[in-house]
Design an enzyme around this catalytic site. Structure first.
Site, PDB file in Angstrom:
ATOM      1  N   HIS A 114      64.552  46.359  44.580  1.00 31.02           N
ATOM      2  CA  HIS A 114      64.308  47.064  43.318  1.00 31.02           C
ATOM      3  C   HIS A 114      63.084  47.971  43.371  1.00 31.02           C
ATOM      4  O   HIS A 114      62.749  48.610  42.381  1.00 31.02           O
ATOM      5  CB  HIS A 114      64.146  46.038  42.189  1.00 31.02           C
ATOM      6  CG  HIS A 114      65.127  44.903  42.260  1.00 31.02           C
ATOM      7  ND1 HIS A 114      66.483  45.095  42.169  1.00 31.02           N
ATOM      8  CD2 HIS A 114      64.956  43.558  42.449  1.00 31.02           C
ATOM      9  CE1 HIS A 114      67.097  43.916  42.294  1.00 31.02           C
ATOM     10  NE2 HIS A 114      66.190  42.979  42.464  1.00 31.02           N
ATOM     11  N   ARG A 135      71.125  39.249  35.157  1.00 29.22           N
ATOM     12  CA  ARG A 135      69.724  38.821  35.063  1.00 29.22           C
ATOM     13  C   ARG A 135      68.875  39.922  34.423  1.00 29.22           C
ATOM     14  O   ARG A 135      69.402  40.810  33.764  1.00 29.22           O
ATOM     15  CB  ARG A 135      69.237  38.410  36.457  1.00 29.22           C
ATOM     16  CG  ARG A 135      70.069  37.263  37.045  1.00 29.22           C
ATOM     17  CD  ARG A 135      69.584  36.863  38.415  1.00 29.22           C
ATOM     18  NE  ARG A 135      68.218  36.370  38.377  1.00 29.22           N
ATOM     19  CZ  ARG A 135      67.461  36.187  39.457  1.00 29.22           C
ATOM     20  NH1 ARG A 135      67.964  36.460  40.659  1.00 29.22           N
ATOM     21  NH2 ARG A 135      66.233  35.747  39.338  1.00 29.22           N
ATOM     22  N   ASP A 154      64.984  54.289  53.050  1.00 28.67           N
ATOM     23  CA  ASP A 154      64.909  55.355  54.055  1.00 28.67           C
ATOM     24  C   ASP A 154      65.186  54.821  55.456  1.00 28.67           C
ATOM     25  O   ASP A 154      65.793  55.512  56.286  1.00 28.67           O
ATOM     26  CB  ASP A 154      63.534  56.030  54.015  1.00 28.67           C
ATOM     27  CG  ASP A 154      63.364  56.949  52.808  1.00 28.67           C
ATOM     28  OD1 ASP A 154      64.353  57.189  52.085  1.00 28.67           O
ATOM     29  OD2 ASP A 154      62.228  57.432  52.599  1.00 28.67           O
ATOM     30  N   ARG A 176      63.501  27.063  45.883  1.00 25.64           N
ATOM     31  CA  ARG A 176      63.179  28.123  44.930  1.00 25.64           C
ATOM     32  C   ARG A 176      64.252  28.222  43.847  1.00 25.64           C
ATOM     33  O   ARG A 176      65.417  28.496  44.159  1.00 25.64           O
ATOM     34  CB  ARG A 176      63.121  29.445  45.704  1.00 25.64           C
ATOM     35  CG  ARG A 176      62.990  30.663  44.853  1.00 25.64           C
ATOM     36  CD  ARG A 176      63.309  31.926  45.659  1.00 25.64           C
ATOM     37  NE  ARG A 176      63.033  33.088  44.852  1.00 25.64           N
ATOM     38  CZ  ARG A 176      63.459  34.296  45.151  1.00 25.64           C
ATOM     39  NH1 ARG A 176      64.172  34.506  46.245  1.00 25.64           N
ATOM     40  NH2 ARG A 176      63.176  35.306  44.380  1.00 25.64           N
ATOM     41  N   SER A 201      72.430  35.872  43.900  1.00 26.25           N
ATOM     42  CA  SER A 201      72.673  35.767  42.456  1.00 26.25           C
ATOM     43  C   SER A 201      73.370  37.030  41.953  1.00 26.25           C
ATOM     44  O   SER A 201      73.350  38.076  42.619  1.00 26.25           O
ATOM     45  CB  SER A 201      71.346  35.587  41.719  1.00 26.25           C
ATOM     46  OG  SER A 201      70.539  36.750  41.860  1.00 26.25           O
ATOM     47  N   ASN A 217      69.684  41.389  52.525  1.00 25.02           N
ATOM     48  CA  ASN A 217      69.258  40.940  51.204  1.00 25.02           C
ATOM     49  C   ASN A 217      67.752  41.181  51.183  1.00 25.02           C
ATOM     50  O   ASN A 217      66.982  40.382  51.742  1.00 25.02           O
ATOM     51  CB  ASN A 217      69.574  39.465  50.976  1.00 25.02           C
ATOM     52  CG  ASN A 217      69.147  39.003  49.583  1.00 25.02           C
ATOM     53  OD1 ASN A 217      68.463  39.736  48.865  1.00 25.02           O
ATOM     54  ND2 ASN A 217      69.532  37.796  49.225  1.00 25.02           N
ATOM     55  N   ARG A 250      66.310  43.990  37.616  1.00 24.32           N
ATOM     56  CA  ARG A 250      67.098  43.666  38.820  1.00 24.32           C
ATOM     57  C   ARG A 250      68.400  44.466  38.891  1.00 24.32           C
ATOM     58  O   ARG A 250      69.165  44.344  39.847  1.00 24.32           O
ATOM     59  CB  ARG A 250      67.431  42.170  38.861  1.00 24.32           C
ATOM     60  CG  ARG A 250      66.229  41.279  38.975  1.00 24.32           C
ATOM     61  CD  ARG A 250      66.622  39.819  39.141  1.00 24.32           C
ATOM     62  NE  ARG A 250      65.530  38.972  38.706  1.00 24.32           N
ATOM     63  CZ  ARG A 250      64.480  38.632  39.467  1.00 24.32           C
ATOM     64  NH1 ARG A 250      64.406  39.052  40.720  1.00 24.32           N
ATOM     65  NH2 ARG A 250      63.520  37.869  38.987  1.00 24.32           N
ATOM     66  N   ALA A 289      63.279  41.078  46.295  1.00 22.18           N
ATOM     67  CA  ALA A 289      62.694  41.942  45.265  1.00 22.18           C
ATOM     68  C   ALA A 289      62.448  43.370  45.755  1.00 22.18           C
ATOM     69  O   ALA A 289      62.381  44.302  44.941  1.00 22.18           O
ATOM     70  CB  ALA A 289      61.397  41.327  44.757  1.00 22.18           C
ATOM     71  N   PRO A 348      61.581  39.064  50.999  1.00 22.04           N
ATOM     72  CA  PRO A 348      60.566  38.159  50.479  1.00 22.04           C
ATOM     73  C   PRO A 348      61.137  37.018  49.637  1.00 22.04           C
ATOM     74  O   PRO A 348      62.085  37.191  48.882  1.00 22.04           O
ATOM     75  CB  PRO A 348      59.678  39.058  49.614  1.00 22.04           C
ATOM     76  CG  PRO A 348      60.478  40.278  49.352  1.00 22.04           C
ATOM     77  CD  PRO A 348      61.380  40.447  50.542  1.00 22.04           C
ATOM     78  N   ASN A 349      60.511  35.875  49.825  1.00 23.03           N
ATOM     79  CA  ASN A 349      60.778  34.642  49.076  1.00 23.03           C
ATOM     80  C   ASN A 349      62.082  33.944  49.469  1.00 23.03           C
ATOM     81  O   ASN A 349      62.345  32.828  49.030  1.00 23.03           O
ATOM     82  CB  ASN A 349      60.752  34.902  47.553  1.00 23.03           C
ATOM     83  CG  ASN A 349      59.400  35.404  47.106  1.00 23.03           C
ATOM     84  OD1 ASN A 349      58.384  34.769  47.385  1.00 23.03           O
ATOM     85  ND2 ASN A 349      59.349  36.559  46.459  1.00 23.03           N
ATOM     86  N   GLU A 356      74.745  45.386  51.503  1.00 24.78           N
ATOM     87  CA  GLU A 356      73.684  44.785  50.681  1.00 24.78           C
ATOM     88  C   GLU A 356      74.241  43.529  50.017  1.00 24.78           C
ATOM     89  O   GLU A 356      75.327  43.578  49.436  1.00 24.78           O
ATOM     90  CB  GLU A 356      73.256  45.808  49.625  1.00 24.78           C
ATOM     91  CG  GLU A 356      72.266  45.297  48.605  1.00 24.78           C
ATOM     92  CD  GLU A 356      71.960  46.360  47.529  1.00 24.78           C
ATOM     93  OE1 GLU A 356      72.367  47.536  47.688  1.00 24.78           O
ATOM     94  OE2 GLU A 356      71.328  45.989  46.523  1.00 24.78           O
ATOM     95  N   TYR A 414      69.560  30.019  42.843  1.00 31.89           N
ATOM     96  CA  TYR A 414      69.847  30.286  44.258  1.00 31.89           C
ATOM     97  C   TYR A 414      70.508  29.124  44.998  1.00 31.89           C
ATOM     98  O   TYR A 414      70.868  29.272  46.172  1.00 31.89           O
ATOM     99  CB  TYR A 414      68.550  30.691  44.979  1.00 31.89           C
ATOM    100  CG  TYR A 414      67.946  31.955  44.413  1.00 31.89           C
ATOM    101  CD1 TYR A 414      68.586  33.183  44.583  1.00 31.89           C
ATOM    102  CD2 TYR A 414      66.754  31.929  43.697  1.00 31.89           C
ATOM    103  CE1 TYR A 414      68.053  34.344  44.057  1.00 31.89           C
ATOM    104  CE2 TYR A 414      66.203  33.084  43.173  1.00 31.89           C
ATOM    105  CZ  TYR A 414      66.858  34.295  43.350  1.00 31.89           C
ATOM    106  OH  TYR A 414      66.324  35.449  42.834  1.00 31.89           O
ATOM    107  N   HIS A 416      73.330  40.084  47.494  1.00 36.70           N
ATOM    108  CA  HIS A 416      72.441  39.300  46.625  1.00 36.70           C
ATOM    109  C   HIS A 416      73.139  37.991  46.293  1.00 36.70           C
ATOM    110  O   HIS A 416      74.304  37.992  45.886  1.00 36.70           O
ATOM    111  CB  HIS A 416      72.093  40.063  45.346  1.00 36.70           C
ATOM    112  CG  HIS A 416      71.371  41.334  45.655  1.00 36.70           C
ATOM    113  ND1 HIS A 416      70.055  41.342  46.059  1.00 36.70           N
ATOM    114  CD2 HIS A 416      71.796  42.610  45.703  1.00 36.70           C
ATOM    115  CE1 HIS A 416      69.699  42.590  46.325  1.00 36.70           C
ATOM    116  NE2 HIS A 416      70.745  43.376  46.124  1.00 36.70           N
TER     117      HIS A 416
HETATM  118  C1  DQA Z   1      68.015  38.386  45.198  1.00 32.92           C
HETATM  119  C2  DQA Z   1      67.894  39.015  43.817  1.00 32.92           C
HETATM  120  C3  DQA Z   1      66.561  39.722  43.676  1.00 32.92           C
HETATM  121  O1  DQA Z   1      66.441  40.299  42.385  1.00 32.92           O
HETATM  122  C4  DQA Z   1      65.425  38.723  43.855  1.00 32.92           C
HETATM  123  O2  DQA Z   1      64.181  39.380  43.781  1.00 32.92           O
HETATM  124  C5  DQA Z   1      65.556  37.950  45.109  1.00 32.92           C
HETATM  125  C6  DQA Z   1      66.864  37.458  45.507  1.00 32.92           C
HETATM  126  C7  DQA Z   1      69.319  37.574  45.341  1.00 32.92           C
HETATM  127  O3  DQA Z   1      69.666  37.251  46.473  1.00 32.92           O
HETATM  128  O4  DQA Z   1      69.962  37.225  44.353  1.00 32.92           O
HETATM  129  O5  DQA Z   1      64.566  37.626  45.769  1.00 32.92           O
HETATM  130  O6  DQA Z   1      68.058  39.426  46.157  1.00 32.92           O
END
Ligand code: DQA
Length: 154
Positions: free
Chosen positions: A89, A116, A96, A27, A111, A83, A120, A86, A19-20, A107, A32, A109
């Protein structure tokens, strides 16, 4: 032959963005960066091809769609870079799914989540993946592909 030439048949790596991440580029650019999801897609396609893989790319804001994509990877991919945004978390379902398909997974991320907010710092996914890369920006995806290329050669 350029670095963008066709793959050499090592299979497909599924790149999952949650998401996002569709908002990349606009954003919170201080966190980012300014590169967009399309820029990221181009970057990972080149990185995957450089190691002889194809890249499948999915971004969704919906937890179930991410779970479905991970399940589908059983038949279509040799490894996963994820990635989960959110959902990292919060999502036992994505954890699963990763554990259930049993593919090598990394995995990522963008950032450094450990610099942070405290919420997170915990990831439901880290215990079921092979490696975790945080804080390297979009380069983290390239590192993840490089890791999988080596792991899958063993
Ligand atoms: C993220 C870090 C997450 O905490 C956040 O919710 C994201 C982006 C990152 O790529 O740094 O959406 O996964």
């Amino acid at each position: 032959m350029t670095s963008e030439a066709s793959s050499t048949g090592r299979g497909t790596i599924l790149i999952v963005n949650g998401p996002n991440l569709n908002l990349l580029g606009t954003r919170e650019p201080g966190i980012y960066g300014h590169a967009t999801l399309v820029n990221l897609q181009d970057l990972v396609a080149v990185a995957a091809r450089g190691h002889g893989f194809d890249a499948d790319f999915i971004q969704s804001n919906h937890e179930g769609a991410l779970v479905d994509a991970i399940h589908a990877a059983r038949d279509s991919a040799v490894g996963i870079v994820i990635n989960a945004g959110a959902y990292t978390h919060t999502s036992i379902a994505i954890r699963d799914a990763l554990a259930g398909v049993g593919l090598p997974a990394v995995e990522v991320h963008i950032s450094n989540v450990h610099r942070r907010e405290e919420f997170r710092h915990f990831s439901y996914l880290s215990a079921v993946v092979d490696a975790v890369i945080v804080g390297a920006g979009m380069h983290g995806y390239e590192l993840a592909i490089s890791y999988l290329a080596k792991a899958l050669a063993r």
